[in-house]
Design a protein around this motif. Sequence first.
Motif, PDB file in Angstrom:
ATOM      1  N   LEU A 184     -10.123  39.376  61.257  1.00 34.48           N
ATOM      2  CA  LEU A 184      -9.088  38.441  61.373  1.00 34.48           C
ATOM      3  C   LEU A 184      -9.348  37.511  62.647  1.00 34.48           C
ATOM      4  N   VAL A 185     -10.474  38.370  63.646  1.00 34.26           N
ATOM      5  CA  VAL A 185     -10.603  37.434  64.752  1.00 34.26           C
ATOM      6  C   VAL A 185     -12.126  36.932  64.565  1.00 34.26           C
ATOM      7  N   GLY A 186     -12.769  37.126  63.494  1.00 36.67           N
ATOM      8  CA  GLY A 186     -13.937  36.613  63.090  1.00 36.67           C
ATOM      9  C   GLY A 186     -15.177  37.578  63.560  1.00 36.67           C
ATOM     10  N   ILE A 187     -15.032  38.908  63.890  1.00 37.69           N
ATOM     11  CA  ILE A 187     -16.064  39.812  64.024  1.00 37.69           C
ATOM     12  C   ILE A 187     -16.488  40.611  62.706  1.00 37.69           C
ATOM     13  N   PRO A 188     -17.730  40.214  62.456  1.00 37.44           N
ATOM     14  CA  PRO A 188     -18.071  41.510  61.268  1.00 37.44           C
ATOM     15  C   PRO A 188     -18.324  42.740  61.659  1.00 37.44           C
ATOM     16  N   PHE A 189     -17.976  43.772  60.877  1.00 40.01           N
ATOM     17  CA  PHE A 189     -17.749  45.239  61.245  1.00 40.01           C
ATOM     18  C   PHE A 189     -18.384  45.785  59.972  1.00 40.01           C
ATOM     19  N   SER A 190     -18.880  47.089  59.878  1.00 40.29           N
ATOM     20  CA  SER A 190     -19.301  47.701  58.756  1.00 40.29           C
ATOM     21  C   SER A 190     -17.779  48.161  58.103  1.00 40.29           C
ATOM     22  N   ARG A 191     -17.984  47.945  56.606  1.00 39.70           N
ATOM     23  CA  ARG A 191     -16.667  48.466  55.854  1.00 39.70           C
ATOM     24  C   ARG A 191     -16.564  49.715  55.402  1.00 39.70           C
ATOM     25  N   VAL A 192     -17.662  50.573  55.760  1.00 40.50           N
ATOM     26  CA  VAL A 192     -17.664  52.149  55.368  1.00 40.50           C
ATOM     27  C   VAL A 192     -16.979  52.844  56.121  1.00 40.50           C
ATOM     28  N   PHE A 248      -2.582  59.979  47.953  1.00 42.55           N
ATOM     29  CA  PHE A 248      -1.316  59.027  48.348  1.00 42.55           C
ATOM     30  C   PHE A 248      -1.438  57.694  47.454  1.00 42.55           C
ATOM     31  N   ALA A 249      -0.150  57.058  47.550  1.00 42.34           N
ATOM     32  CA  ALA A 249      -0.206  55.462  47.040  1.00 42.34           C
ATOM     33  C   ALA A 249      -0.907  54.625  47.750  1.00 42.34           C
ATOM     34  N   ALA A 250      -1.604  53.676  46.985  1.00 43.23           N
ATOM     35  CA  ALA A 250      -2.373  52.688  47.823  1.00 43.23           C
ATOM     36  C   ALA A 250      -1.380  51.807  48.793  1.00 43.23           C
ATOM     37  N   GLU A 251      -0.161  51.459  48.596  1.00 41.01           N
ATOM     38  CA  GLU A 251       0.224  50.973  49.596  1.00 41.01           C
ATOM     39  C   GLU A 251       0.260  51.525  51.306  1.00 41.01           C
ATOM     40  N   VAL A 252       0.360  52.919  50.998  1.00 43.61           N
ATOM     41  CA  VAL A 252       0.243  53.492  52.418  1.00 43.61           C
ATOM     42  C   VAL A 252      -0.965  53.597  53.053  1.00 43.61           C
ATOM     43  N   ALA A 253      -2.043  53.077  52.601  1.00 41.69           N
ATOM     44  CA  ALA A 253      -3.487  52.823  53.068  1.00 41.69           C
ATOM     45  C   ALA A 253      -3.427  52.041  54.322  1.00 41.69           C
ATOM     46  N   LEU A 254      -3.955  52.706  55.428  1.00 44.83           N
ATOM     47  CA  LEU A 254      -3.768  52.061  56.764  1.00 44.83           C
ATOM     48  C   LEU A 254      -5.116  51.080  56.731  1.00 44.83           C
ATOM     49  N   PRO A 255      -4.628  49.837  57.333  1.00 40.18           N
ATOM     50  CA  PRO A 255      -5.729  48.869  57.502  1.00 40.18           C
ATOM     51  C   PRO A 255      -7.069  49.439  58.472  1.00 40.18           C
ATOM     52  N   LYS A 256      -8.224  49.205  58.020  1.00 40.29           N
ATOM     53  CA  LYS A 256      -9.191  49.728  58.766  1.00 40.29           C
ATOM     54  C   LYS A 256      -9.870  48.832  59.798  1.00 40.29           C
ATOM     55  N   LEU A 257     -10.612  49.147  60.564  1.00 35.73           N
ATOM     56  CA  LEU A 257     -10.820  48.402  61.696  1.00 35.73           C
ATOM     57  C   LEU A 257     -11.704  46.930  61.394  1.00 35.73           C
ATOM     58  N   HIS A 258     -12.423  47.316  60.253  1.00 35.33           N
ATOM     59  CA  HIS A 258     -13.117  45.855  59.872  1.00 35.33           C
ATOM     60  C   HIS A 258     -12.280  44.824  59.287  1.00 35.33           C
ATOM     61  N   GLU A 259     -11.105  45.308  58.717  1.00 36.84           N
ATOM     62  CA  GLU A 259     -10.345  44.456  58.354  1.00 36.84           C
ATOM     63  C   GLU A 259      -9.321  43.602  59.495  1.00 36.84           C
ATOM     64  N   MET A 260      -9.188  44.328  60.613  1.00 36.60           N
ATOM     65  CA  MET A 260      -8.545  43.769  61.838  1.00 36.60           C
ATOM     66  C   MET A 260      -9.570  42.995  62.574  1.00 36.60           C
ATOM     67  N   LEU A 261     -10.877  43.328  62.856  1.00 37.38           N
ATOM     68  CA  LEU A 261     -11.753  42.611  63.465  1.00 37.38           C
ATOM     69  C   LEU A 261     -12.136  41.506  62.706  1.00 37.38           C
TER      70      LEU A 261
END
Lengths: 321, 365
Positions: free
Chosen positions: B194-202, B179-192
């Motif tokens: 935002l509120v400053g919680i570190p989370f694994s990117r994998v 799929f195109a890169a534009e439709v990649a869904l935000p992962k949980l680490h990106e969402m966390l």
Amino acid sequence: MDIATFVQVLDSTLRLATPLLFACLAGLISERAGVFDIGLEGKMLVAAFMAAAIAFVSGNVWIGVAAAVGVSVLMSLVHGVAAITFRGNQLISGVAINFLAAGITVVIAQNWFRQGGRTPSLSGEARMAPIDLPFAAALRDVPVIGPVYHGILSGHAPLVYVAFLCVPATWYLLFRTRFGLRLRAVGENPAAVDTAGVSVIGLRFAAVALCGVLCGLAGAYLSTGLSAGFVKDMTAGRGFIALAAMIFAKWRPWQAMGAVLLFGLLEAVANRFQNIDIFGVAVPVQAMQALPYILTVVILAGFVGKAIPPRAGGAAYVKEH
Amino acid sequence: MSAGGRIPNWADVTLVPLVSVVLAFILSGILIWAIGESPWAAVKLMVEGAFGSSYGWGYTLYYATNFIFTGLAVAVAFQARLFNIGGEGQALLGGLGVALVCLYIPWPHWSLALLAACAGAAAFGALWALIPGYLQARRGSHIVITTIMFNFIAASLLGYVLVNVLRPQGSQDPSSPRFAAEVALPKLHEMLALVGIPFSRVPPVNISLLIAVGMCFAVWFLLWRTRLGYQIRAFGESEPAAEYAGISPARITIYVMLISGALAGLMAVNSVMGEQQRLVLNAVEGAGFIGIAVALMGRNHPFGVFLAAILFGFLYQGGAELALWTSIPRELIVVIQALVILFTGALDNMVRIPIARLFALRGAR
């Protein structure tokens, strides 16, 4: 298609129909007694593993077959205890047995043989040898009879002939013996059987055990006759095709034979050709694979003669106090 | 239940599934011991692998997201006493819906693509459940058998579409293009982040987790706060009574199957759009079937389904770790899953009757 190919396809139809036939008759007996069994697949799978493992270890295929039947009956008794004794949901119990088989065969095979969940290849006495029917070699060059008798009917493993002999045997058992009459009655109206003083539980357990024996033979043939060893998930939906054939045949033994031969033919053709031209239209191989399932849905939907299961099927019997 | 008297409701929804799971775990422990491994070490490895790091948590939650969708699908159908074994096929078709939406429409932003993909997944899943539902409602065809058959038909259909339609020119792999890169869904680490919680990117855990949790609330609201939900539950309790009250069995059967199929289809948003980023042949990997175990264990209640899905997410991630570090293959998890289905679904009375006796004893005292 030339004659040689035609003979080969029919020859492999018989082989491919054999496990289906055993499993189909197994399901038929169980469901005629009022116990739904969607765990045919799982029982075949454990039997296939057991047959290959024990045949490899002992070097004798028939010891493997006996072990396969044993473990398959054990699995049916689990189904029996859940469905008959504890009056649990028969469909859910069948689902559980399928998963149990899919998981435990690989866990044990990996631990036992360390070949990624398969058994070593079988050869020699550990494999089911084909047998030649009498005069097969002599009749080989006779036109028509030769290809049919020598090319198609002769030269299969013994269990192939056993499977086809099970058809009249099942018919006789169900429709010509007292046991068969009672077994069918228990699937239609268990209360009446109970009133007559015959044990509903006993009859149903007998049917479930018979179902286990036949599934055991189906699995044993799969891993020692059709192939030479067990691989992960080797039943590949055959238990469900057998279930489909049973419905297609409307729970009758002779028709069951017809249904598994048809489904076996479809599989043989799909194995042999990738795409088939029928009147200029290319039929993809996936359509051939899906056809047994589609036909079953059509039959179930009642568009071509309705399939009606035994009346008390799926329901546990609760004795009146 | 018939034998042994009644059990209080709290015990029925907590004690019975818990005892069943403990029994399943004990038997699995015996199996691990029998193949010469230590059950205690295995449990430790699984718990550490699944909950010991944000990496482990990420995978656990990713799997759990799949199982919430398929578990809800089975649970909704169970509420109407319909056994939908077709979650696997409905999720496969859902994946096709997601792929078509993502491949053929140039989306400017993932949020729009996500909405459309949800619609596509739900519509395709619902459509695949509609046919068995219709046949059950109007022709009396047993839904268990037809949904099993539709799983196989779905697999063949998907095989055909992937090989002959979606596969890029010159590729041997039966899968769709990426799929195109534009439709990649935000992962949980990106969402966390935002509120400053570190989370694994994998790990692939993504925004679908929130959709899954939202669906738990939606299903709860549907079943216990709407007229349709009342009708579904009434129909499940007693078909003749529901019919007498003016509820059409055929209509309820079809509605329930549509909802169930849509929920199963939604699973593909997580797996196809959230992780694989393309449609592959075995995109569902048995999650449709795990939904059965999840629904049975969760007692067909959305909150129970949520908890059971986390448990199975743990088993999947822990099982993967186990396969990595010991000689115990991943299939051990399938055995545990089978035992959970057996005890919570089929041998229910075996657990329930002794518990009911205990309560009867206590009551008599």
